[in-house]
Design an enzyme around this catalytic site. Structure first.
Site, PDB file in Angstrom:
ATOM      1  N   HIS A 162      20.914   5.869  46.730  1.00  0.00           N
ATOM      2  CA  HIS A 162      20.178   6.505  47.828  1.00  0.00           C
ATOM      3  C   HIS A 162      18.719   6.060  47.873  1.00  0.00           C
ATOM      4  O   HIS A 162      17.865   6.768  48.412  1.00  0.00           O
ATOM      5  CB  HIS A 162      20.287   8.039  47.752  1.00  0.00           C
ATOM      6  CG  HIS A 162      21.663   8.542  48.057  1.00  0.00           C
ATOM      7  ND1 HIS A 162      21.984   9.884  48.116  1.00  0.00           N
ATOM      8  CD2 HIS A 162      22.827   7.877  48.329  1.00  0.00           C
ATOM      9  CE1 HIS A 162      23.265  10.017  48.417  1.00  0.00           C
ATOM     10  NE2 HIS A 162      23.799   8.811  48.538  1.00  0.00           N
ATOM     11  N   CYS A 218      29.065   4.629  45.887  1.00  0.00           N
ATOM     12  CA  CYS A 218      28.439   5.221  47.068  1.00  0.00           C
ATOM     13  C   CYS A 218      28.949   4.462  48.285  1.00  0.00           C
ATOM     14  O   CYS A 218      29.290   3.283  48.190  1.00  0.00           O
ATOM     15  CB  CYS A 218      26.919   5.113  46.965  1.00  0.00           C
ATOM     16  SG  CYS A 218      26.013   5.829  48.359  1.00  0.00           S
ATOM     17  N   TYR A 239      18.425   6.802  53.735  1.00  0.00           N
ATOM     18  CA  TYR A 239      17.744   7.740  52.851  1.00  0.00           C
ATOM     19  C   TYR A 239      16.260   7.414  52.693  1.00  0.00           C
ATOM     20  O   TYR A 239      15.482   8.274  52.289  1.00  0.00           O
ATOM     21  CB  TYR A 239      18.419   7.770  51.471  1.00  0.00           C
ATOM     22  CG  TYR A 239      19.731   8.512  51.480  1.00  0.00           C
ATOM     23  CD1 TYR A 239      19.787   9.888  51.322  1.00  0.00           C
ATOM     24  CD2 TYR A 239      20.932   7.831  51.666  1.00  0.00           C
ATOM     25  CE1 TYR A 239      20.987  10.572  51.346  1.00  0.00           C
ATOM     26  CE2 TYR A 239      22.140   8.500  51.693  1.00  0.00           C
ATOM     27  CZ  TYR A 239      22.163   9.867  51.531  1.00  0.00           C
ATOM     28  OH  TYR A 239      23.348  10.541  51.568  1.00  0.00           O
ATOM     29  N   ASN A 279      27.491  13.348  43.822  1.00  0.00           N
ATOM     30  CA  ASN A 279      26.041  13.203  43.907  1.00  0.00           C
ATOM     31  C   ASN A 279      25.301  14.172  42.985  1.00  0.00           C
ATOM     32  O   ASN A 279      25.821  15.238  42.676  1.00  0.00           O
ATOM     33  CB  ASN A 279      25.585  13.448  45.354  1.00  0.00           C
ATOM     34  CG  ASN A 279      25.844  12.257  46.239  1.00  0.00           C
ATOM     35  OD1 ASN A 279      25.601  11.130  45.860  1.00  0.00           O
ATOM     36  ND2 ASN A 279      26.342  12.513  47.449  1.00  0.00           N
ATOM     37  N   ARG A 287      24.627  24.112  48.405  1.00  0.00           N
ATOM     38  CA  ARG A 287      24.000  23.067  49.223  1.00  0.00           C
ATOM     39  C   ARG A 287      23.065  23.674  50.258  1.00  0.00           C
ATOM     40  O   ARG A 287      21.971  23.147  50.511  1.00  0.00           O
ATOM     41  CB  ARG A 287      25.076  22.230  49.904  1.00  0.00           C
ATOM     42  CG  ARG A 287      24.505  21.154  50.819  1.00  0.00           C
ATOM     43  CD  ARG A 287      25.595  20.344  51.486  1.00  0.00           C
ATOM     44  NE  ARG A 287      25.017  19.325  52.357  1.00  0.00           N
ATOM     45  CZ  ARG A 287      25.728  18.396  52.995  1.00  0.00           C
ATOM     46  NH1 ARG A 287      27.042  18.371  52.868  1.00  0.00           N
ATOM     47  NH2 ARG A 287      25.131  17.511  53.763  1.00  0.00           N
TER      48      ARG A 287
END
Length: 424
Positions: A194, A164, A244, A144, A90
């Site tokens: 998102h 989500c 987002y 995700n 990440r």
């Protein structure tokens, strides 16, 4: 009822456990299995999970294992909440895109594509093992990028629904601002994972009184501050975008911000170390307050509602409607039927059935169609590999869209992910 959590060693898991304990009448679990290859952290999380169940008087049995096949055998539902490559991957997703002037984020843009490439093959392998060991089980995906991962699962013929926490988080915030119980509010939630907008905030269910104009008039500043968007944006749109959308509506400003501070991955990694130390305290028998800063707010309640609706056990859910990721199947006429959308659906043991959606303004429909095209190419790259497929997906993304930039991002993505891509 047996539920299995893949990625059960996540620091998120106590949030899930707390929801299972509090809402046991809605979802009466008898056996909960946590599975994770990280055996040491799995032990810490499982120990806290058992103490939370004991404190709240939940009679269910919690077991922990590194054996995936044993964990899913006979399960009624399998929840996926894994992170291939961990926080180290990440960290890279959030940094190398910035070198090319693009948002560095783990689910959006180039970083999101990298995560999809790493994740889809692993999830499909897990799903095949679930199909062999528990052919009737529902797979609930919280991993995700949820839209792409859920589409991969559905394309392969699995009983899967994507989940989500954006919608349930907004519902809870709106309810608090309006002085109403969350169950009184129904969101006209439309888009892709998102990439969603609340087109209405209705009292009592679909077709109820729309409270959105009053919400924006009376609480627009608070909503805008929570989304980190100018109030003028909400006023001009007349709807509430998910947070987002800031990556799209204020891309360059976000890039400047991200370049000026430590990555979110670094913050989360430090937080996880502190959380795991807390989880190892044998006196701790509730989720710690620090967990609220980790993210995933209301994930447990959304998961309980969805699992209860799919499995049809317990006293039912607060509403027959759930916001899920599922096949479009004509819901949004400007998208292919096999696209995965995030909308309100009626959910029962047969699965989700999206509610009808009114015509969507081209301002939103155009972006939805664009990102769906990117997701088509992203899934193709995840399934078949190859530099050219990665490049095409990046070129198609509306946050990238330039040849030289897509070339540079492709080189960086492949360089940083070689250990996770068998074909690279």
């Amino acid at each position: 009822m047996k539920l299995t959590v893949v990625g059960g060693g996540s620091t998120y898991t106590p949030e899930l456990i707390d929801g299972f304990a509090r809402l046991r009448d809605t979802l009466p679990i008898t056996e909960l299995v946590l599975v994770d290859p990280a055996e040491e952290r799995l032990g810490l999380v499982a120990g806290l999970a058992r103490r939370i169940f004991a404190r709240q008087g939940h009679p269910g049995r919690i077991t922990a294992t590194v054996d995936l096949d044993a964990a899913v055998a006979g399960a009624d539902a399998v929840l996926l909440q894994l992170r291939v490559g961990g926080q180290a991957a990440r960290e890279k997703d959030e940094t190398w895109p910035l070198e090319c002037g693009c948002v560095g984020q783990e689910t959006t843009g180039a970083g999101g594509l990298a995560k999809a490439l790493r994740t889809v093959p692993v999830v499909l392998d897990i799903a095949e093992r679930v199909r062999r060991a528990a052919p009737d089980a529902w797979i609930i995906d919280f991993t995700n990028p949820v839209g792409i991962v859920t589409r991969a699962l559905l394309t392969a013929g699995h009983k899967a629904v994507g989940l989500c926490n954006v919608a349930i988080g907004l519902q809870r915030k709106f309810a608090a601002l309006l002085g109403l119980a969350p169950a009184e509010l129904h969101l006209d939630h439309v888009g892709l994972n998102h990439l969603t907008w609340e087109l209405g905030v209705r009292r009592g269910g679909p077709g109820g009184e729309d409270l959105l104009p009053g919400l924006l008039a009376g609480h627009g500043a608070a909503v805008a501050a929570d989304l980190r968007l100018p109030r003028a944006v909400l006023h001009g749109l007349g709807v509430v975008p998910s947070y987002y959308l800031r990556y799209y509506y204020q891309h360059d400003e976000v890039v400047r911000e991200l370049r000026s501070k430590p990555s979110r991955a670094a913050e989360v990694a430090a937080m996880e170390r502190e959380l795991l130390a807390l989880y190892g305290d044998p006196a701790l028998d509730e989720k710690p307050a620090l967990l609220a800063k980790r993210g995933g707010a209301f994930y447990s309640e959304a998961a309980v509602d969805l699992a209860a609706a799919l499995l049809g056990d317990g006293a039912g859910t607060p509403s027959p409607y759930q916001v899920v990721n599922t096949l479009n199947d004509g819901t949004l006429p400007f998208l292919p039927d096999d696209a995965v959308i995030e909308v309100q659906a009626r959910v029962d043991g047969t699965g989700p059935r999206p509610l009808p959606v009114p015509r969507i303004d081209p301002l939103y429909a155009g972006l939805i169609a664009n990102v769906t095209a990117y997701e088509d190419l992203a899934l193709d790259a995840a399934l078949r590999g190859g530099r050219e497929r990665v490049f095409k997906a990046l070129l198609a993304h509306p946050l990238i869209g330039q040849f030289e930039r897509a070339e540079a991002l492709t080189d960086r993505l492949l360089a940083h992910n070689k250990e996770h891509l068998a074909w690279a």
